[in-house]
Scaffold this motif. Structure first.
Motif, short mmCIF file in Angstrom:
data_model
loop_
_atom_site.label_atom_id
_atom_site.label_comp_id
_atom_site.label_asym_id
_atom_site.label_seq_id
_atom_site.Cartn_x
_atom_site.Cartn_y
_atom_site.Cartn_z
N LEU A 1 0.83 -1.21 0.00
CA LEU A 1 0.00 0.00 0.00
C LEU A 1 0.87 1.26 0.00
CD1 LEU A 1 -2.98 0.89 0.09
CD2 LEU A 1 -2.82 0.93 2.59
N CYS A 2 1.96 1.24 0.76
CA CYS A 2 2.91 2.37 0.76
C CYS A 2 3.51 2.57 -0.64
CB CYS A 2 4.03 2.14 1.77
SG CYS A 2 3.46 2.15 3.48
N GLY A 3 3.84 1.46 -1.30
CA GLY A 3 4.38 1.52 -2.66
C GLY A 3 3.42 2.20 -3.61
N PHE A 4 2.13 1.96 -3.45
CA PHE A 4 1.09 2.59 -4.27
C PHE A 4 1.20 4.11 -4.17
CE2 PHE A 4 -3.17 4.44 -4.62
CZ PHE A 4 -3.64 3.89 -5.81
N PHE A 5 1.34 4.64 -2.95
CA PHE A 5 1.36 6.09 -2.76
C PHE A 5 2.68 6.72 -3.23
CE2 PHE A 5 -2.00 4.90 0.34
CZ PHE A 5 -3.03 5.62 -0.25
N PHE A 6 3.80 6.03 -3.05
CA PHE A 6 5.09 6.58 -3.48
C PHE A 6 5.23 6.60 -5.01
CE2 PHE A 6 6.56 6.16 0.93
CZ PHE A 6 7.32 7.32 1.05
N THR A 7 4.40 5.82 -5.70
CA THR A 7 4.43 5.81 -7.18
C THR A 7 4.13 7.20 -7.74
OG1 THR A 7 3.85 3.47 -7.28
CG2 THR A 7 3.35 4.77 -9.24
N PHE A 8 3.40 8.03 -6.99
CA PHE A 8 3.03 9.37 -7.49
C PHE A 8 4.24 10.30 -7.63
CE2 PHE A 8 -1.03 7.70 -6.07
CZ PHE A 8 -1.87 8.10 -7.10
N LEU A 9 5.41 9.90 -7.11
CA LEU A 9 6.63 10.72 -7.28
C LEU A 9 7.35 10.43 -8.61
CD1 LEU A 9 8.26 10.43 -3.71
CD2 LEU A 9 6.97 12.36 -4.64
N VAL A 10 6.93 9.37 -9.29
CA VAL A 10 7.68 8.91 -10.49
C VAL A 10 7.01 9.44 -11.76
CG1 VAL A 10 8.54 6.88 -11.72
CG2 VAL A 10 8.34 6.82 -9.23
N PRO A 11 7.77 10.11 -12.66
CA PRO A 11 7.15 10.69 -13.87
C PRO A 11 6.87 9.63 -14.94
CG PRO A 11 9.52 11.06 -13.90
CD PRO A 11 9.22 10.39 -12.60
N GLU A 12 5.97 9.95 -15.84
CA GLU A 12 5.67 9.07 -16.98
C GLU A 12 6.65 9.36 -18.11
OE1 GLU A 12 4.90 6.43 -18.92
OE2 GLU A 12 3.06 6.44 -17.75
N SER A 13 7.25 8.30 -18.68
CA SER A 13 8.24 8.52 -19.76
C SER A 13 7.79 7.92 -21.08
CB SER A 13 9.59 7.92 -19.34
OG SER A 13 9.42 6.61 -18.83
N LYS A 14 6.55 7.47 -21.16
CA LYS A 14 6.03 6.85 -22.39
C LYS A 14 6.11 7.80 -23.58
CE LYS A 14 1.53 6.48 -23.33
NZ LYS A 14 0.13 6.05 -23.38
N GLY A 15 6.69 7.30 -24.67
CA GLY A 15 6.70 8.04 -25.93
C GLY A 15 7.64 9.23 -26.01
N LYS A 16 8.43 9.47 -24.96
CA LYS A 16 9.36 10.61 -24.99
C LYS A 16 10.78 10.09 -25.20
CE LYS A 16 6.54 13.31 -21.77
NZ LYS A 16 6.42 13.76 -20.37
N SER A 17 11.61 10.92 -25.82
CA SER A 17 13.01 10.51 -25.99
C SER A 17 13.73 10.64 -24.65
CB SER A 17 13.70 11.38 -27.04
OG SER A 17 14.05 12.63 -26.48
N LEU A 18 14.86 9.95 -24.51
CA LEU A 18 15.64 10.01 -23.27
C LEU A 18 16.09 11.44 -22.99
CD1 LEU A 18 17.88 6.80 -23.58
CD2 LEU A 18 15.72 7.04 -22.36
N GLU A 19 16.44 12.16 -24.05
CA GLU A 19 16.92 13.54 -23.90
C GLU A 19 15.79 14.49 -23.48
OE1 GLU A 19 19.59 11.09 -25.22
OE2 GLU A 19 17.96 11.51 -26.63
N GLU A 20 14.59 14.20 -23.95
CA GLU A 20 13.42 14.98 -23.52
C GLU A 20 13.20 14.81 -22.02
OE1 GLU A 20 9.22 15.13 -25.53
OE2 GLU A 20 10.51 13.80 -26.70
N MET A 21 13.32 13.56 -21.55
CA MET A 21 13.08 13.28 -20.13
C MET A 21 14.12 13.95 -19.24
SD MET A 21 10.31 11.64 -19.80
CE MET A 21 10.48 11.46 -18.03
N SER A 22 15.37 13.97 -19.72
CA SER A 22 16.45 14.50 -18.86
C SER A 22 16.82 15.94 -19.21
CB SER A 22 17.69 13.62 -18.99
OG SER A 22 18.12 13.58 -20.33
N GLY A 23 16.30 16.45 -20.36
CA GLY A 23 16.58 17.83 -20.77
C GLY A 23 18.01 18.06 -21.22
N GLU A 24 18.66 17.03 -21.79
CA GLU A 24 20.06 17.19 -22.22
C GLU A 24 20.18 17.03 -23.73
OE1 GLU A 24 22.50 13.96 -20.70
OE2 GLU A 24 20.84 12.61 -21.02
N ALA A 25 21.40 17.22 -24.22
CA ALA A 25 21.73 17.03 -25.65
C ALA A 25 20.89 17.89 -26.57
CB ALA A 25 21.57 15.57 -26.05
N GLU A 26 20.38 18.96 -26.04
CA GLU A 26 19.62 19.88 -26.90
C GLU A 26 20.33 21.22 -26.89
OE1 GLU A 26 15.89 19.74 -24.98
OE2 GLU A 26 15.11 18.17 -26.29
N VAL A 27 20.67 21.69 -28.05
CA VAL A 27 21.33 22.99 -28.15
C VAL A 27 20.25 24.03 -28.42
CG1 VAL A 27 23.07 24.30 -29.38
CG2 VAL A 27 23.33 21.84 -29.13
#
Length: 515
Positions: free
Chosen positions: A480-506
């Motif tokens: 049950l605790c795991g259920f509530f802590f899941t709300f801290l984790v972002p969704e990464s579906k369909g995004k590039s790795l660089e979009e998620m981390s904000g890197e490699a973009e000039v």
């Protein structure tokens, strides 16, 4: 403001699914197959070790003392935790590929060595076993961040979740293989060396040849790891590491041109522009990292920690639960080798019916449903089924109700694997910057192994101290605790790795000067 991405990374993101993706899944996945085999096969032979080395002449078969059982079950997790932190950090410093071979050779050597022992006395056999299982765990630990990071950096963004989950799903086959090898080995020895049940002959029920059974089962784990060593060494370094961390655009373009079979331009000037622009070179202990990714790391580490308390408790102590509800006959009605056979058969059935299908449901649906939804759903149903087992526990122990118990127990496994057991592995490989990706995955995975140690060490004492029912209630609360802590984790579906981390973009202004 326009944002430009390196051509080599864009090529990886939009690449069609092709043969090299499947090759990478098999090469990385065989490491996980071996990991699961090595970690879980020990639970198949602990009862046999007790009979062989700790029989005291009484009317009960020998069993491992609590402290020895905890050490044997938990020492590999201690090694795994250390390996995840060390090799995770090393993977970001030296490169994924260079460290990948080291972890595999360590697993091969220590799998073989854990089946050997210095001396015949119980103390020396257990000390040798614990020593080599620690280092086996150390190698296994390195496989977590490296396999996840390599697969995420090779994958395209459309099916990345499925590819990383497929690597992790090989765990299910590893658990299944452990049970099947134990069934085959124990069947052969049972046929060659028949023995009476313990109740008819206390000493004769454990034939001396039974000592080979546990050794063969443990040593078999070296074979799949050895089989993939050559292919691991042939894999090129990931383009994301080469371009974004090693800053070598030419090498990244050359490696990926061969892999993708397309012409890719080396764009060294973009990498230099990016370096000049700065802003993305913060370290793990910087305020910038805490601001951008601090909560994400807390989320991935906490959910993995909570999941593994429940997951590893269940997996390692299946045999005790099955015995408690009468699904495995009382130990005294079997000989030593027959007991290994019955435990392996029960564990294989659970793996076949719930563990393996759960993993592949995640593979099939993760890029449609998303990581967040699957993790939330998994924790929710694990909580529901754990309470459904625990609250009417007495009802499940009555004759005729065991099948219902096993069905419910299987469903908690199914939703662990079609849920947080897979997603906690996938997400940390996607949401952190390339130069910290392996380290952050290692930290998250190490938090998981800390949970596994709580499960492995704590469950032994909890089960004897407060009983199986109360222990299951505690595991339900953990889920049950795991259920509530899941709300801290972002969704990464369909995004590039660089979009998620904000890197490699000039980022460029209209006159092309770097911001």
């Amino acid at each position: 403001m326009a944002k430009e991405q390196l051509q080599v990374l864009n090529a990886l993101d939009v690449a069609k699914t092709q043969w090299y993706h499947f090759t990478a899944i098999v090469i990385a996945g065989m490491g996980f197959f071996t990991d699961a085999y090595d970690l879980f096969c020990i639970s198949l032979v602990t009862k046999l070790l007790g009979r062989l080395y700790y029989y005291d002449g009484s009317n009960k078969p020998g069993s491992l003392p609590n402290n020895v059982a905890s050490a044997i079950n938990g020492v590999a997790f201690c090694g795994t935790l250390a390996g995840q932190l060390f090799f995770g950090w090393l993977g970001d410093k030296m490169g994924r590929k260079r460290v990948y071979g080291m972890t595999l050779m360590l697993m091969v050597i220590c799998s073989l060595a854990s089946g050997l022992s210095f001396g015949k006395e119980p103390k020396s056999v257990m000390a040798t076993l614990c020593f080599f299982r620690f280092w086996l765990g150390f190698g296994i630990g390195g496989d977590y961040p490296l396999s996840a990071t390599i697969m995420s950096e090779y994958a395209n963004k459309k099916t990345r979740g499925a590819f990383i989950a497929a690597v992790f799903a090989m765990q299910g086959f590893g658990i299944l293989a452990g049970g099947m090898v134990a069934i085959i080995v124990s069947s052969i020895f049972k046929g060659l060396h028949p023995a009476p049940a313990f109740e008819f002959d206390h000493v004769g029920s454990t034939v001396p040849q039974a000592d080979f059974v546990w050794r063969i089962i443990l040593m078999f784990g070296a074979l799949p790891a050895l089989a993939t060593y050559y292919w691991r060494m042939k894999m090129p370094e990931t383009a994301r590491y080469t371009a974004l961390v090693a800053k070598n655009a030419k090498q990244a373009a050359s490696d990926m041109s061969k892999v993708l079979e397309v012409e890719i331009e080396a764009e060294q000037e973009k990498i230099e522009q990016q370096e000049a622009g700065g802003g993305n070179d913060f370290g793990l202990f910087s305020k910038e990292f805490v601001r951008r990714h601090g909560l994400h790391l807390v989320g991935t580490a906490t959910t993995w920690f909570l999941l593994d308390i429940a997951y590893y408790s269940q997996n390692l102590f299946q045999k005790d639960i099955f015995t408690a509800i009468g699904w495995i006959p009382p130990a005294k009605t079997m000989n030593a080798i027959e007991e290994v056979y019955k435990i392996a058969r029960a564990q294989t059935l659970i793996a076949l019916c719930s563990t393996v299908p759960g993993y592949w449901f995640t593979v099939g649906l993760i890029d449609r449903m998303g990581r967040f939804a699957i993790q939330l759903m998994g924790f929710f149903f694990m909580t529901v089924f754990m309470f459904a087992l625990a609250i009417p526990y007495h009802h499940w122990t009555l004759k005729g109700n065991q099948i219902g118990f096993v069905a419910m127990y299987s469903l908690t496994f199914f939703f662990a694997n079609f849920g947080p057991n897979a997603t906690t592995f996938v997400v940390p490989a996607e949401i952190f910057p390339a130069r910290l990706r392996s380290t952050c995955h290692g930290i998250s995975a190490a938090a998981g192994k800390a949970g596994a140690m709580v499960g492995a060490f704590g469950f032994v004492y909890a089960e004897k101290g407060i009983g199986v029912r109360n222990t299951l209630i505690i595991l339900g609360v953990v889920n049950l605790c795991g259920f509530f802590f899941t709300f801290l984790v972002p969704e990464s579906k369909g995004k590039s790795l660089e979009e998620m981390s904000g890197e490699a973009e000039v980022q460029q202004t209209e006159d092309n000067s770097v911001v």
